[in-house]
Motif scaffolding. Structure first.
Motif, PDB file in Angstrom:
ATOM      1  N   VAL A  71      -0.732  -2.598  -4.096  1.00 58.17           N
ATOM      2  CA  VAL A  71       0.681  -2.660  -4.461  1.00 58.17           C
ATOM      3  C   VAL A  71       1.127  -4.117  -4.646  1.00 58.17           C
ATOM      4  O   VAL A  71       0.751  -4.992  -3.861  1.00 58.17           O
ATOM      5  CB  VAL A  71       1.529  -1.959  -3.369  1.00 58.17           C
ATOM      6  N   PHE A  72       1.921  -4.349  -5.684  1.00 59.97           N
ATOM      7  CA  PHE A  72       2.486  -5.673  -5.945  1.00 59.97           C
ATOM      8  C   PHE A  72       3.779  -5.488  -6.707  1.00 59.97           C
ATOM      9  O   PHE A  72       4.128  -4.369  -7.085  1.00 59.97           O
ATOM     10  CB  PHE A  72       1.496  -6.549  -6.732  1.00 59.97           C
ATOM     11  N   VAL A 131      -1.484  -4.976  -0.117  1.00 64.97           N
ATOM     12  CA  VAL A 131      -0.229  -5.375  -0.759  1.00 64.97           C
ATOM     13  C   VAL A 131      -0.337  -6.862  -1.082  1.00 64.97           C
ATOM     14  O   VAL A 131      -0.766  -7.644  -0.228  1.00 64.97           O
ATOM     15  CB  VAL A 131       0.980  -5.164   0.183  1.00 64.97           C
ATOM     16  N   VAL A 190       5.240  -2.180   7.581  1.00 61.74           N
ATOM     17  CA  VAL A 190       3.912  -1.931   7.017  1.00 61.74           C
ATOM     18  C   VAL A 190       2.944  -1.465   8.106  1.00 61.74           C
ATOM     19  O   VAL A 190       2.780  -2.149   9.115  1.00 61.74           O
ATOM     20  CB  VAL A 190       3.354  -3.208   6.347  1.00 61.74           C
ATOM     21  N   THR A 220      -2.649   3.482   0.045  1.00 63.04           N
ATOM     22  CA  THR A 220      -2.478   2.032  -0.077  1.00 63.04           C
ATOM     23  C   THR A 220      -3.400   1.291   0.878  1.00 63.04           C
ATOM     24  O   THR A 220      -3.418   1.574   2.078  1.00 63.04           O
ATOM     25  CB  THR A 220      -1.021   1.622   0.227  1.00 63.04           C
ATOM     26  N   LEU A 251       4.494   2.284  -0.354  1.00 67.04           N
ATOM     27  CA  LEU A 251       3.217   2.402   0.361  1.00 67.04           C
ATOM     28  C   LEU A 251       2.910   3.870   0.627  1.00 67.04           C
ATOM     29  O   LEU A 251       3.797   4.632   1.010  1.00 67.04           O
ATOM     30  CB  LEU A 251       3.271   1.630   1.678  1.00 67.04           C
ATOM     31  N   ILE A 277       8.963  -2.246  -2.180  1.00 64.01           N
ATOM     32  CA  ILE A 277       7.518  -2.330  -1.965  1.00 64.01           C
ATOM     33  C   ILE A 277       7.135  -1.535  -0.708  1.00 64.01           C
ATOM     34  O   ILE A 277       6.170  -0.766  -0.717  1.00 64.01           O
ATOM     35  CB  ILE A 277       7.065  -3.804  -1.877  1.00 64.01           C
ATOM     36  N   VAL A 293      -1.839  -7.085   4.139  1.00 64.21           N
ATOM     37  CA  VAL A 293      -0.820  -7.755   3.327  1.00 64.21           C
ATOM     38  C   VAL A 293      -1.287  -9.165   2.991  1.00 64.21           C
ATOM     39  O   VAL A 293      -1.579  -9.954   3.891  1.00 64.21           O
ATOM     40  CB  VAL A 293       0.527  -7.827   4.082  1.00 64.21           C
TER      41      VAL A 293
END
Ligand SMILES: *Cc1c(COP(=O)(O)O)cnc(C)c1O
Length: 369
Positions: free
Chosen positions: A115-116, A161, A186, A158, A154, A150, A192
């Motif tokens: 994810v971005f 990130v 998160v 995921t 998730l 963001i 991350v």
């Protein structure tokens, strides 16, 4: 019948479009027959490298028949002192780009989600795709990262990130309180990555120091580079700082000699040159003011940036304006591939380079004034 060697490649690789770099100076000279070129396309340090780095490279040249120190011992020692961390927390890379790819390789595989943010640095989707992972772009908030969005994106799938602070090409940033709030949402089994390629330039008091957050967030990886404020872009050297378990994993997937000797000695010498870093930051601060003041007086919109570059909204004919700037010897960066077809990104240069760019832009945008 001949074999289709494109179709033979793994699916993720078949889907790749190569990263588009800034146009090299020599290419523009060749193509346009121009002598004087102002390259403001790749966020490089316009001061050139630290003289100490140049000397260290000269000193090391006779040793280049030997393999580099694969462990990067001296540089890791210096970085660990610089940040007050253990050497075991550091992974050196052939540019931080290398480190970003190592992270994807180690933590995301086919079918996993990475994810971005929309408008985020192009390497994240590229690296994800190459690994067969699914890139998930979360709509931006304005031009910046929507950290709440963001967090909401998730899923069970995921694995990774990517956050860029500040982001390239937009120059937008998020604060320590925003980042802390995000990190608490998160799950700890999602890694991350906080890409801080431009952190040295930033003086905003609430700008977070990723390295300081590692203690409380073991799923965090911070990446930094010697390519930007430290002026060593050609040597390809960057690094990750993380918990030692993550670093252990990343060190397993990197090539044994991924950072060459000249890069290691130059980075080591640069780290000791505090004055060079200060000058670089000061040049950037003054140059950003010079560029944005002029844009304001011309009434040309831009995205507020804390990096060493700024995205300027030149309008629907951005591609044409890019070409016309080239004819004037000024290389900037088109960002249509980021979904920003009305903008051009310009790096902050020396005062005379900024002036040349601004004059060329003014002539192109306002031919009759
Ligand atoms: C320039 C840049 C990098 C990395 O550059 P390297 O030269 O590979 O270290 C990483 N992230 C962002 C956001 C960048 O703009």
């Amino acid at each position: 019948m001949t074999c289709d060697y494109k179709a033979l490649a793994v699916a993720g690789v078949q889907g790749l479009t190569p990263y588009t770099p800034g146009k090299p100076e020599d290419e523009v000279k060749r193509e346009l027959g121009l002598e004087k070129i102002f390259k403001l396309a790749s966020n490089e340090n316009p001061l050139g490298p630290s003289p100490r780095a140049v000397q260290a490279i000269k000193d090391a040249l006779p040793s280049i028949s030997r393999y580099p120190d694969g462990s990067g011992y001296q540089l890791k020692q210096a970085l660990s002192k610089f940040y007050g961390i253990d050497e075991k927390q550091i992974t050196l890379g052939n540019g931080s780009n290398d480190v970003l790819e190592l992270i994807v390789r180690a933590y995301a595989g086919p079918g996993d989600e990475v994810v971005f943010s929309q408008y985020a640095f192009a390497v994240y989707p590229l690296a994800a795709k190459a690994a067969g992972a699914v890139g998930v772009a979360v709509p931006a908030e304005g031009w910046g990262h929507d950290l709440n969005g963001i967090a909401a994106a998730l899923t069970e799938k995921t694995k990774l990130v990517f956050l860029a602070n500040p982001n390239n090409p937009t120059g937008t940033w998020f604060s320590e309180s925003q980042l802390r709030a995000f990190l608490t949402k998160v799950p700890e089994d999602i890694v991350v990555v906080l890409d801080e390629a431009y952190c040295e330039y930033i003086s905003e008091p609430d700008y977070p120091d990723g390295v300081a957050l590692l203690q409380s967030h073991p799923n965090l990886i911070v990446t930094r580079t010697f390519s930007k404020a430290w002026g060593l872009a050609a040597l390809r050297i960057g690094y990750a700082v993380s918990g030692s378990d993550i670093a252990d994993i990343l060190n397993r997937v990197r090539q044994p000699f991924n950072v060459d000797t000249l890069a290691q000695v130059a980075a080591l010498a640069s780290l000791a040159d505090v004055d060079y870093l200060k000058q670089s930051i000061e040049n950037n601060r003054a140059g950003m003011q010079q560029v944005t003041n002029r844009l304001q007086s011309l009434g040309v919109a831009y995205i507020d940036s804390v990096g060493n570059f700024v995205c300027i909204e030149v309008g629907d004919d951005a591609a044409d304006i890019y070409q016309r700037l080239l004819l004037e010897g000024v290389i900037v960066r088109p960002v249509a591939n980021y979904g920003m077809p009305r903008h051009l990104r310009v790096s902050i240069g020396l005062p005379e380079e900024n002036e040349a760019f601004l004059n060329a832009l003014e002539t192109i945008l306002f031919p009759n004034s």
